[in-house]
Design a protein around this motif. Structure first.
Motif, PDB file in Angstrom:
ATOM      1  N   ILE A  44       0.825  -1.203   0.000  1.00 24.64           N
ATOM      2  CA  ILE A  44       0.000   0.000   0.000  1.00 24.64           C
ATOM      3  C   ILE A  44       0.864   1.258   0.000  1.00 24.64           C
ATOM      4  N   ALA A  45       2.064   1.142   0.573  1.00 27.16           N
ATOM      5  CA  ALA A  45       2.973   2.292   0.615  1.00 27.16           C
ATOM      6  C   ALA A  45       3.518   2.650  -0.765  1.00 27.16           C
ATOM      7  N   ASN A  46       3.448   1.729  -1.704  1.00 29.25           N
ATOM      8  CA  ASN A  46       3.975   1.957  -3.045  1.00 29.25           C
ATOM      9  C   ASN A  46       2.913   2.468  -4.015  1.00 29.25           C
ATOM     10  N   MET A  47       1.689   2.670  -3.533  1.00 27.88           N
ATOM     11  CA  MET A  47       0.592   3.021  -4.429  1.00 27.88           C
ATOM     12  C   MET A  47       0.166   4.479  -4.260  1.00 27.88           C
ATOM     13  N   PRO A  48      -0.219   5.132  -5.355  1.00 30.35           N
ATOM     14  CA  PRO A  48      -0.767   6.480  -5.233  1.00 30.35           C
ATOM     15  C   PRO A  48      -2.173   6.439  -4.633  1.00 30.35           C
ATOM     16  N   LYS A  49      -2.532   7.496  -3.920  1.00 29.58           N
ATOM     17  CA  LYS A  49      -3.864   7.538  -3.306  1.00 29.58           C
ATOM     18  C   LYS A  49      -4.971   7.464  -4.346  1.00 29.58           C
ATOM     19  N   SER A  50      -4.702   8.014  -5.524  1.00 29.81           N
ATOM     20  CA  SER A  50      -5.724   7.988  -6.571  1.00 29.81           C
ATOM     21  C   SER A  50      -6.092   6.569  -6.953  1.00 29.81           C
ATOM     22  N   ALA A  51      -5.095   5.684  -7.029  1.00 30.03           N
ATOM     23  CA  ALA A  51      -5.365   4.286  -7.367  1.00 30.03           C
ATOM     24  C   ALA A  51      -6.101   3.578  -6.240  1.00 30.03           C
ATOM     25  N   LEU A  52      -5.722   3.869  -5.001  1.00 29.74           N
ATOM     26  CA  LEU A  52      -6.413   3.275  -3.859  1.00 29.74           C
ATOM     27  C   LEU A  52      -7.865   3.731  -3.804  1.00 29.74           C
ATOM     28  N   ASN A  53      -8.087   4.997  -4.086  1.00 27.72           N
ATOM     29  CA  ASN A  53      -9.449   5.537  -4.055  1.00 27.72           C
ATOM     30  C   ASN A  53     -10.332   4.925  -5.132  1.00 27.72           C
ATOM     31  N   LYS A  54      -9.723   4.465  -6.227  1.00 26.63           N
ATOM     32  CA  LYS A  54     -10.490   3.868  -7.315  1.00 26.63           C
ATOM     33  C   LYS A  54     -10.704   2.366  -7.140  1.00 26.63           C
ATOM     34  N   GLY A  55     -10.159   1.822  -6.065  1.00 27.07           N
ATOM     35  CA  GLY A  55     -10.430   0.422  -5.767  1.00 27.07           C
ATOM     36  C   GLY A  55      -9.315  -0.546  -6.103  1.00 27.07           C
ATOM     37  N   CYS A  56      -8.151  -0.077  -6.543  1.00 31.74           N
ATOM     38  CA  CYS A  56      -7.036  -0.988  -6.814  1.00 31.74           C
ATOM     39  C   CYS A  56      -6.395  -1.437  -5.505  1.00 31.74           C
ATOM     40  N   ILE A  57      -5.900  -2.648  -5.499  1.00 33.65           N
ATOM     41  CA  ILE A  57      -5.373  -3.277  -4.286  1.00 33.65           C
ATOM     42  C   ILE A  57      -3.903  -3.613  -4.494  1.00 33.65           C
ATOM     43  N   ASP A  58      -3.115  -3.408  -3.459  1.00 37.29           N
ATOM     44  CA  ASP A  58      -1.683  -3.708  -3.591  1.00 37.29           C
ATOM     45  C   ASP A  58      -1.454  -5.201  -3.741  1.00 37.29           C
ATOM     46  N   ILE A  59      -0.277  -5.542  -4.271  1.00 35.33           N
ATOM     47  CA  ILE A  59       0.032  -6.918  -4.649  1.00 35.33           C
ATOM     48  C   ILE A  59       0.135  -7.836  -3.427  1.00 35.33           C
ATOM     49  N   ALA A  60       0.719  -7.340  -2.335  1.00 37.86           N
ATOM     50  CA  ALA A  60       0.835  -8.172  -1.133  1.00 37.86           C
ATOM     51  C   ALA A  60      -0.546  -8.577  -0.622  1.00 37.86           C
ATOM     52  N   ARG A  61      -1.469  -7.649  -0.609  1.00 35.45           N
ATOM     53  CA  ARG A  61      -2.820  -7.960  -0.153  1.00 35.45           C
ATOM     54  C   ARG A  61      -3.491  -8.963  -1.093  1.00 35.45           C
ATOM     55  N   GLN A  62      -3.209  -8.848  -2.393  1.00 39.25           N
ATOM     56  CA  GLN A  62      -3.796  -9.791  -3.337  1.00 39.25           C
ATOM     57  C   GLN A  62      -3.320 -11.212  -3.071  1.00 39.25           C
ATOM     58  N   LEU A  63      -2.080 -11.361  -2.647  1.00 40.28           N
ATOM     59  CA  LEU A  63      -1.586 -12.703  -2.299  1.00 40.28           C
ATOM     60  C   LEU A  63      -2.363 -13.260  -1.107  1.00 40.28           C
TER      61      LEU A  63
END
Length: 486
Positions: free
Chosen positions: A190-209
């Protein structure tokens, strides 16, 4: 006449005698021995056309043909041979194809696009992961609409167990391609992601695992990258939640391990789910021995993964990555790249030893090539990480191994370096084109295979072919497995 000659040769050289006569008392080579051995194997080889129950996909990241050649010599010289006549274990796999590695948008592919092609059967753009070529880098909304089904998701839905083993971070491009979908391969936490992507519903790779929800989830995940899963106050990167604790809550009967001793003590017979993180980032290079003391080898991780996964009567699919071959190449650390390739080769041998090869398809390949060259006219037996016997036009020495791009300039040496320095594990070979990090190269790579349905691999193919071959080998021939975007 030819039959008489063949019969006389084989009368002289039984298979047992051939092994004994490959080298003579004065250490010269009987040049006919190895080809005759291979010929006899080829004459009597019967392909296994059975449908596969299990698949082990082994990827040497950045393992170019040049890397295989140099590593063969390196491994042979470690055993006291001249080296060139040596054979890596992977060279014994009977079925071989040549894979084209370009991406949807580039002549030279990156690991994310390459692994996506292997895992989904579709080429995509460099930098994105598990999504189609309609997705531009960083376009979160487009990525959410254009996710591709991976062979691991398909296998899990079919009831197979799935596992991922790597010497990189588990969230790095190649292992992530088995389970993740992202508009940027670098969105590892989550630390590697822009807030805009998080706000649009994208999920970081670690969480996807952790939240992989196909079939029974991911049964085995072993590698590095602990910082991507843990909170900042614990030395990690996250500010939302500790994903290791989340995994343990989701799978209370699962086993989490953090070091070699704990992994080796895992009782596979009573363990159905195994999660191991052995370093904060990538795992150490094998030549950095002091850092490797508490870290399992790739072979040890592979064997433990197979032991856990093979209990499923429906079968399993396992991806094993020798990921630090690529990292060493990017830094022009040729000796470390060769040592990592030998480590990967040891894992191939370990997999072949413990897997049931009557019903397992074992595939060995690379995602892309690297700009390593073997040049000059060094005499046979010259140390592969040393100097060529020749000089350049100005009378300067140069190393046998060199890189097209990367740290430093000029392949030749002014004479101030000694052989010991050049042979050091941390010596960085020079490059013609200076860059902070060396680039991949666009040449084809090798696919080799053995076991059930291995004869599917032959000729020149695209990297996407591996996905379809695995589908065929496992009997997943339904059209939806090939076309689905979810």
């Amino acid at each position: 006449m030819r039959k008489q000659l063949s019969a006389s040769l084989m009368a002289l050289f039984s298979m047992e005698a051939l092994f004994a006569q490959e080298t003579t008392a004065d250490n010269s080579v009987n040049w006919h021995v190895q080809p005759l051995m291979q010929l006899e194997k080829a004459k009597h080889y019967t392909p296994n056309h059975a449908e596969a129950k299990n698949v082990i996909l082994m990827i040497g990241d950045g393992m170019s043909i040049g890397t295989i050649t140099a590593s063969r010599i390196y491994a042979g010289q470690l055993e006291g041979k001249k080296g060139e006549e040596h054979r890596l274990y992977m060279e014994n796999l009977p079925h071989v194809a040549i894979s084209k590695t370009y991406s949807a948008d580039m002549q030279t592919v990156d690991s994310a696009a390459a692994a996506t092609a292997i895992m989904t059967g579709q080429k995509t753009n460099n930098g994105v992961l598990g999504v189609s070529d309609k997705v531009a880098l960083n376009n979160c909304q487009s990525a959410l609409r254009n996710e591709l089904s991976t062979i691991f998701e398909i296998a899990a839905e079919e009831g197979l167990s799935v596992g991922v083993v790597t010497t990189t971070r588990l969230t790095h491009a190649t292992p992530a391609a088995t389970y993740a979908h992202s508009a940027n391969r670098n969105w590892e936490s989550i630390a590697n992601m822009p807030k805009s992507a998080l706000n649009k519903g994208c999920i970081d790779i670690a969480r996807q695992l952790i939240e992989f929800d196909y079939g029974s989830g991911i049964q085995v995940a072993l590698g590095g990258g602990k910082s991507k899963f843990t909170l900042k106050q614990s030395g990690g990167e996250r500010d939302d939640e500790d994903l290791i604790l989340s995994w343990q809550k989701r799978y209370p009967n699962g086993t989490f391990v953090e070091n070699k001793k704990a992994l080796l003590e895992v009782d596979a017979a009573s363990t159905d789910r195994l999660f191991g993180l052995f370093s904060d980032s990538h795992m150490p290079y094998v030549l950095d021995k002091s850092e490797m003391q508490n870290v399992p080898s790739l072979a040890e991780m592979t064997q433990k993964a197979i032991a856990v996964l093979s209990k499923n009567p429906r079968g399993y699919i396992l991806m094993v990555e020798g990921g630090r071959i690529d990292h060493a190449h990017h830094a022009n650390l040729a000796k470390k790249a060769l040592a990592e390739t030998v480590e990967f080769d040891n894992a191939i041998q370990a997999a072949n030893k413990v897997a049931d090869m009557d019903n397992t398809l074992l595939i060995v390949t690379s995602d892309h090539s690297q700009a390593l060259t073997l040049s000059g006219y060094a005499k046979r037996g010259t140390p592969i990480v040393g100097l060529s016997d020749e000089k350049d036009q100005n009378g300067n020495s140069y190393t046998t191994l060199a890189y097209t791009t990367g740290p430093g300039t000029g392949n030749t040496l002014s004479g101030e370096l000694t052989i010991d320095e050049i042979s050091d594990k941390d010596y960085s070979q020079k490059a013609n084109i200076p860059r902070a990090s060396g680039t991949h190269s666009g040449e084809d790579v090798v696919i080799s295979a053995t076991g059930a349905s291995a004869s599917l691999f032959q000729g020149f193919v695209d990297d996407t072919y591996t996905f379809y071959a695995i589908n065929e080998a496992l009997g997943f021939r339904q059209q939806e497995h090939i076309t689905t975007m979810h």
